[in-house]
Motif scaffolding. Sequence first.
Motif, PDB file in Angstrom:
ATOM      1  N   MET A 123       0.818  -1.211   0.000  1.00 51.61           N
ATOM      2  CA  MET A 123       0.000   0.000   0.000  1.00 51.61           C
ATOM      3  C   MET A 123       0.855   1.265   0.000  1.00 51.61           C
ATOM      4  O   MET A 123       0.415   2.339   0.378  1.00 51.61           O
ATOM      5  CB  MET A 123      -0.946   0.018   1.192  1.00 51.61           C
ATOM      6  N   GLY A 124       2.094   1.138  -0.429  1.00 46.86           N
ATOM      7  CA  GLY A 124       2.988   2.286  -0.449  1.00 46.86           C
ATOM      8  C   GLY A 124       3.452   2.711   0.930  1.00 46.86           C
ATOM      9  O   GLY A 124       3.933   3.830   1.121  1.00 46.86           O
ATOM     10  N   ALA A 125       3.324   1.806   1.907  1.00 47.24           N
ATOM     11  CA  ALA A 125       3.698   2.135   3.282  1.00 47.24           C
ATOM     12  C   ALA A 125       5.211   2.275   3.424  1.00 47.24           C
ATOM     13  O   ALA A 125       5.975   1.661   2.689  1.00 47.24           O
ATOM     14  CB  ALA A 125       3.181   1.058   4.237  1.00 47.24           C
ATOM     15  N   ASN A 126       5.616   3.079   4.379  1.00 49.55           N
ATOM     16  CA  ASN A 126       7.040   3.256   4.650  1.00 49.55           C
ATOM     17  C   ASN A 126       7.574   2.141   5.528  1.00 49.55           C
ATOM     18  O   ASN A 126       6.970   1.794   6.550  1.00 49.55           O
ATOM     19  CB  ASN A 126       7.292   4.590   5.356  1.00 49.55           C
ATOM     20  N   THR A 127       8.713   1.599   5.145  1.00 48.15           N
ATOM     21  CA  THR A 127       9.437   0.628   5.966  1.00 48.15           C
ATOM     22  C   THR A 127      10.924   0.851   5.735  1.00 48.15           C
ATOM     23  O   THR A 127      11.323   1.438   4.720  1.00 48.15           O
ATOM     24  CB  THR A 127       9.102  -0.830   5.599  1.00 48.15           C
ATOM     25  N   LEU A 128      11.724   0.405   6.673  1.00 48.85           N
ATOM     26  CA  LEU A 128      13.168   0.466   6.483  1.00 48.85           C
ATOM     27  C   LEU A 128      13.546  -0.413   5.294  1.00 48.85           C
ATOM     28  O   LEU A 128      13.058  -1.539   5.175  1.00 48.85           O
ATOM     29  CB  LEU A 128      13.891   0.004   7.740  1.00 48.85           C
ATOM     30  N   SER A 170       2.762  -6.856   9.516  1.00 50.81           N
ATOM     31  CA  SER A 170       2.904  -5.976  10.674  1.00 50.81           C
ATOM     32  C   SER A 170       4.153  -5.119  10.642  1.00 50.81           C
ATOM     33  O   SER A 170       4.356  -4.280  11.523  1.00 50.81           O
ATOM     34  CB  SER A 170       2.926  -6.813  11.951  1.00 50.81           C
ATOM     35  N   VAL A 171       4.996  -5.288   9.627  1.00 47.81           N
ATOM     36  CA  VAL A 171       6.274  -4.569   9.590  1.00 47.81           C
ATOM     37  C   VAL A 171       6.062  -3.060   9.574  1.00 47.81           C
ATOM     38  O   VAL A 171       6.700  -2.312  10.323  1.00 47.81           O
ATOM     39  CB  VAL A 171       7.116  -5.007   8.371  1.00 47.81           C
ATOM     40  N   ALA A 172       5.179  -2.592   8.699  1.00 49.22           N
ATOM     41  CA  ALA A 172       4.949  -1.149   8.582  1.00 49.22           C
ATOM     42  C   ALA A 172       4.449  -0.561   9.897  1.00 49.22           C
ATOM     43  O   ALA A 172       4.868   0.531  10.298  1.00 49.22           O
ATOM     44  CB  ALA A 172       3.959  -0.864   7.455  1.00 49.22           C
ATOM     45  N   LEU A 173       3.563  -1.274  10.584  1.00 48.86           N
ATOM     46  CA  LEU A 173       3.053  -0.782  11.865  1.00 48.86           C
ATOM     47  C   LEU A 173       4.128  -0.813  12.944  1.00 48.86           C
ATOM     48  O   LEU A 173       4.214   0.097  13.776  1.00 48.86           O
ATOM     49  CB  LEU A 173       1.842  -1.611  12.300  1.00 48.86           C
ATOM     50  N   GLN A 174       4.951  -1.846  12.932  1.00 50.05           N
ATOM     51  CA  GLN A 174       6.015  -1.957  13.922  1.00 50.05           C
ATOM     52  C   GLN A 174       7.038  -0.831  13.780  1.00 50.05           C
ATOM     53  O   GLN A 174       7.582  -0.345  14.777  1.00 50.05           O
ATOM     54  CB  GLN A 174       6.720  -3.312  13.785  1.00 50.05           C
ATOM     55  N   GLN A 175       7.272  -0.416  12.555  1.00 49.36           N
ATOM     56  CA  GLN A 175       8.270   0.622  12.298  1.00 49.36           C
ATOM     57  C   GLN A 175       7.664   2.016  12.184  1.00 49.36           C
ATOM     58  O   GLN A 175       8.389   2.999  11.978  1.00 49.36           O
ATOM     59  CB  GLN A 175       9.040   0.286  11.009  1.00 49.36           C
ATOM     60  N   LEU A 176       6.365   2.124  12.365  1.00 44.85           N
ATOM     61  CA  LEU A 176       5.670   3.392  12.161  1.00 44.85           C
ATOM     62  C   LEU A 176       6.220   4.514  13.037  1.00 44.85           C
ATOM     63  O   LEU A 176       6.232   5.681  12.623  1.00 44.85           O
ATOM     64  CB  LEU A 176       4.171   3.200  12.413  1.00 44.85           C
ATOM     65  N   TRP A 177       6.672   4.173  14.237  1.00 49.56           N
ATOM     66  CA  TRP A 177       7.180   5.206  15.152  1.00 49.56           C
ATOM     67  C   TRP A 177       8.304   6.020  14.531  1.00 49.56           C
ATOM     68  O   TRP A 177       8.431   7.232  14.782  1.00 49.56           O
ATOM     69  CB  TRP A 177       7.652   4.574  16.465  1.00 49.56           C
TER      70      TRP A 177
END
Length: 228
Positions: free
Chosen positions: A114-119, A196-203
Amino acid sequence: MKKYLAEAVGTMVLVLMGCGVAVSLGCDSVNNIPAVVGTAFAFGLSVVAMAYTIGGISGCHINPAITLGCLLTGRMSGKDAAGYMVAQVIGAFIGSAILCLLLQDAPGINGASMGANTLQPNVGWMSGLIAEIVFTCVFVLVVLGATSKTNGATNNFAGLAIGLSLVLVHLVCIRYTGTSVNPARSIAPAVFAEGSVALQQLWIFIVGPFVGAACAAGIWKLIHPAKN
């Protein structure tokens, strides 16, 4: 109320167009460089388009980090800043929801992220956080400078300068974090993304941009002490 609605609409367009292009082109910071360039321009052009559409209504922040920068430099009240941020997040969720609906009947397109940000690969959380702080600082500083009253007639080109700076920031930062520099742009896609990666790294994509915006506000006060 109209300025809050304008911020919601503008942020919706930014997320829909920017993340939509990232998904459609299969943006991969390692293996698909043309898609990286296309995604960078999608976000930048979205800002340009919205700047000349809603700039006269709300100032076209469409980014909580920019709103924070304006708050800290005395350009807006705390009440308006809070309203802007809420509207921006709502707009981002609407943009992500529309993209999600489009992908429901498009099996040939991989929209899991969904174009989410992740490392990105081989990038640790410290490098990602530093990248978000530094590049948000640069971006917000451009916004503060381009929209300053002392720029006079050049303000007519503020939207273009800001949009092009966002393109530049994306071209540099995508390899590290996928480029957020905008908490609202990161929150909504992270919720809609699979896994769950995007949510885990959202901070990282909330703390980094806000710290960067605060740094930009501090720098602006030092280099431009006159009234904004």
